[in-house]
Design a protein around this motif. Structure first.
Motif, PDB file in Angstrom:
ATOM      1  N   THR A   1     -27.669 -33.414  -8.795  1.00  0.00           N
ATOM      2  CA  THR A   1     -29.084 -33.091  -8.586  1.00  0.00           C
ATOM      3  C   THR A   1     -29.169 -31.927  -7.598  1.00  0.00           C
ATOM      4  O   THR A   1     -28.186 -31.593  -6.936  1.00  0.00           O
ATOM      5  N   GLU A   2     -30.349 -31.335  -7.481  1.00  0.00           N
ATOM      6  CA  GLU A   2     -30.542 -30.231  -6.519  1.00  0.00           C
ATOM      7  C   GLU A   2     -30.170 -30.667  -5.103  1.00  0.00           C
ATOM      8  O   GLU A   2     -29.591 -29.919  -4.329  1.00  0.00           O
ATOM      9  N   VAL A   3     -30.549 -31.912  -4.764  1.00  0.00           N
ATOM     10  CA  VAL A   3     -30.261 -32.429  -3.414  1.00  0.00           C
ATOM     11  C   VAL A   3     -28.748 -32.512  -3.191  1.00  0.00           C
ATOM     12  O   VAL A   3     -28.228 -32.127  -2.138  1.00  0.00           O
ATOM     13  N   GLU A   4     -28.031 -32.998  -4.206  1.00  0.00           N
ATOM     14  CA  GLU A   4     -26.576 -33.125  -4.100  1.00  0.00           C
ATOM     15  C   GLU A   4     -25.910 -31.746  -4.006  1.00  0.00           C
ATOM     16  O   GLU A   4     -24.962 -31.548  -3.248  1.00  0.00           O
ATOM     17  N   ILE A   5     -26.443 -30.792  -4.756  1.00  0.00           N
ATOM     18  CA  ILE A   5     -25.891 -29.432  -4.724  1.00  0.00           C
ATOM     19  C   ILE A   5     -26.098 -28.833  -3.331  1.00  0.00           C
ATOM     20  O   ILE A   5     -25.205 -28.204  -2.770  1.00  0.00           O
ATOM     21  N   ARG A   6     -27.277 -29.094  -2.772  1.00  0.00           N
ATOM     22  CA  ARG A   6     -27.568 -28.561  -1.436  1.00  0.00           C
ATOM     23  C   ARG A   6     -26.628 -29.174  -0.394  1.00  0.00           C
ATOM     24  O   ARG A   6     -26.160 -28.504   0.514  1.00  0.00           O
ATOM     25  N   ALA A   7     -26.335 -30.468  -0.571  1.00  0.00           N
ATOM     26  CA  ALA A   7     -25.426 -31.154   0.364  1.00  0.00           C
ATOM     27  C   ALA A   7     -24.044 -30.499   0.343  1.00  0.00           C
ATOM     28  O   ALA A   7     -23.437 -30.274   1.390  1.00  0.00           O
ATOM     29  N   VAL A   8     -23.566 -30.152  -0.850  1.00  0.00           N
ATOM     30  CA  VAL A   8     -22.250 -29.508  -0.953  1.00  0.00           C
ATOM     31  C   VAL A   8     -22.313 -28.114  -0.321  1.00  0.00           C
ATOM     32  O   VAL A   8     -21.421 -27.707   0.419  1.00  0.00           O
TER      33      VAL A   8
END
Length: 337
Positions: free
Chosen positions: A110-117
Motif C-alpha cells: 500500500t502507499e503507507v507501506e511504500i512510504r515506510a520503506v
C-alpha cells in the motif's frame, strides 16, 4: 563506477536481507535484529542476531522487522538497514553515508507501506531512493527481457509473501500478492510436529525440517532421507528423537500449497488472451526460496497444464534483479521514486 561507487541495491526480505554493491552480493543475512530491552539500542544484526533468536534473556529481545513482506516494526527496520549498511562500509572504507539505493518491495504494498520503506531507507543513509516491485526484480534476475512486448509470468515465493505477476512491456499487467509463503509453511510444520509427534520445535528447527525433507508431493523420484528431530515431549518435557519423512511434511503443508496453486490459477484467469498464449509458450518461472521445495514445479505443471521452470538461483533472483535495476536506473521507467 569503480571503487567509489555509492550505489547499493537492497532486497529487503521477510526472511533475509541482501545487499548488492558493484554487481556483487556483499551482504546476505537474516532480517533480524537483537535490541536492548530497556534502551532499544541495537546489540546485533543479521547472522549474530539470529544466533541469539530463541535463546535470549530478559535484557535482550530479538525482532524480525518485516512480516508478510512489509515493515511491521519501523524503528527496528531502520536499525537493521543501518546495521547492515554499516557492516558493508566496514568492509569498504570508501563508503559514505549518502547513497543511491534501489529497494525491492512486494507488489501488493500500500502507499503507507511504500512510504515506510522509503523513510527507513532515507534514515539509513539513502540520498536517492528508488523502488522496484518484487516480481519485476525476479524477472530481471531470471534474465527475462522485461521491456519486450511479450507476456511472462513469475511466481516468486518468498518468506512472507508469494507474488504472482504477468509482465510485459516493462510493466506489471496483472498481479496477485498473497501472504502465504515460506513462513506459513514453517508454521504448518511446527503445528504438525506438535499435533502428530507431541514434540515442540522452534522456528529454526522447522526451517531445517523444511530444507531437509520439505516436499510438495507425496511421491518423489529422488527421496530425501528422513530427518531426525530432537526436542522436548510436550507432556513430559523429556527429550525425544523423532525421524520425520518427506511424505508427512508434504501432507502437513498441503493446505498452504493448494492456496498458492489457487492464486496462480486466479492470476491466469485475469490474464489477457494474447499474453496468456505467450505464457503457455514460455512457461511460468518460479523464484524465491519456496521454489526450492521438492516437487513443487512438477506439481504445479501437472495441475495447471503449463510448464513451470525453477530459476537458476531462486534465492537470489530478486536481489540480482534489483542490482540490474540499479545499473539501469535511467532506462527503467517502472522504478518508483
Amino acid at each position: 563506477m569503480g571503487l567509489f561507487s555509492q550505489d547499493i541495491a537492497i532486497d529487503l526480505g521477510t526472511a533475509n536481507t541482501i545487499i548488492i554493491h558493484n554487481n556483487k552480493i556483499v551482504i546476505d543475512e537474516p532480517s533480524i535484529v537483537a535490541l536492548d530491552t530497556k534502551t532499544n539500542k541495537l546489540i546485533a544484526v543479521g547472522d549474530q542476531a539470529r544466533e541469539m533468536h530463541g535463546k535470549v534473556h530478559e535484557g535482550i529481545r530479538t525482532v524480525r522487522p518485516l512480516s508478510d513482506g512489509v515493515i511491521g516494526d519501523f524503528a527496528a527496520a531502520e536499525l537493521m538497514m543501518r546495521g547492515l549498511i554499516k557492516k558493508l562500509s566496514s568492509k569498504n572504507r570508501w563508503f559514505s553515508n549518502s547513497l543511491k539505493m534501489v529497494v525491492c518491495i512486494p507488489s501488493g504494498s500500500t502507499e503507507v507501506e511504500i512510504r515506510a520503506v522509503r523513510d527507513s531507507s532515507e534514515h539509513a543513509g539513502g540520498r536517492e531512493v528508488y523502488m522496484i516491485y518484487e516480481p519485476m526484480a525476479a524477472a530481471l534476475g531470471i534474465g527475462l527481457d522485461v521491456l519486450a512486448p511479450e507476456g511472462n509470468m513469475i511466481v516468486d515465493i518468498g518468506g512472507g509473501t508469494t507474488e504472482i505477476a504477468v509482465i510485459s512491456l516493462g510493466g506489471i499487467v496483472s498481479n496477485k500478492s498473497i501472504r502465504i509463503a515460506g513462513d506459513e509453511l514453517t508454521e504448518d510444520i511446527i503445528e504438525h510436529m506438535r499435533r502428530v509427534h507431541n514434540v515442540k520445535v522452534g522456528e529454526r528447527t522447522a526451517e531445517l525440517i523444511k530444507i531437509n525433507v520439505g516436499s510438495a508431493l507425496t511421491e518423489l523420484d529422488e527421496e530425501p532421507e528422513d530427518y531426525i528431530v530432537h526436542g522436548p515431549n510436550q507432556m513430559t518435557s523429556m527429550p525425544m528423537e523423532v525421524p520425520v519423512t518427506y511424505q508427512e511434511i508434504s501432507k502437513s503443508i498441503e493446505k498452504s500449497i493448494s492456496k498458492i496453486e489457487a492464486a496462480v490459477l486466479n492470476a491466469l484467469e485475469q490474464t489477457p488472451p494474447e499474453l496468456y498464449a505467450d505464457i503457455v509458450k514460455n512457461g511460468i518461472y518460479l523464484s524465491g526460496g519456496g521454489a526450492l521445495l521438492r516437487g513443487l514445479d512438477k506439481r504445479l505443471s501437472d495441475k495447471i497444464g503449463i510448464k513451470f521452470h525453477v530459476a537458476d538461483d531462486p534465492l537470489h533472483c530478486v536481489a540480482k534483479g534489483t542490482g540490474i535495476a540499479l545499473k539501469n536506473i535511467k532506462h527503467f521507467k517502472f522504478l518508483k521514486r
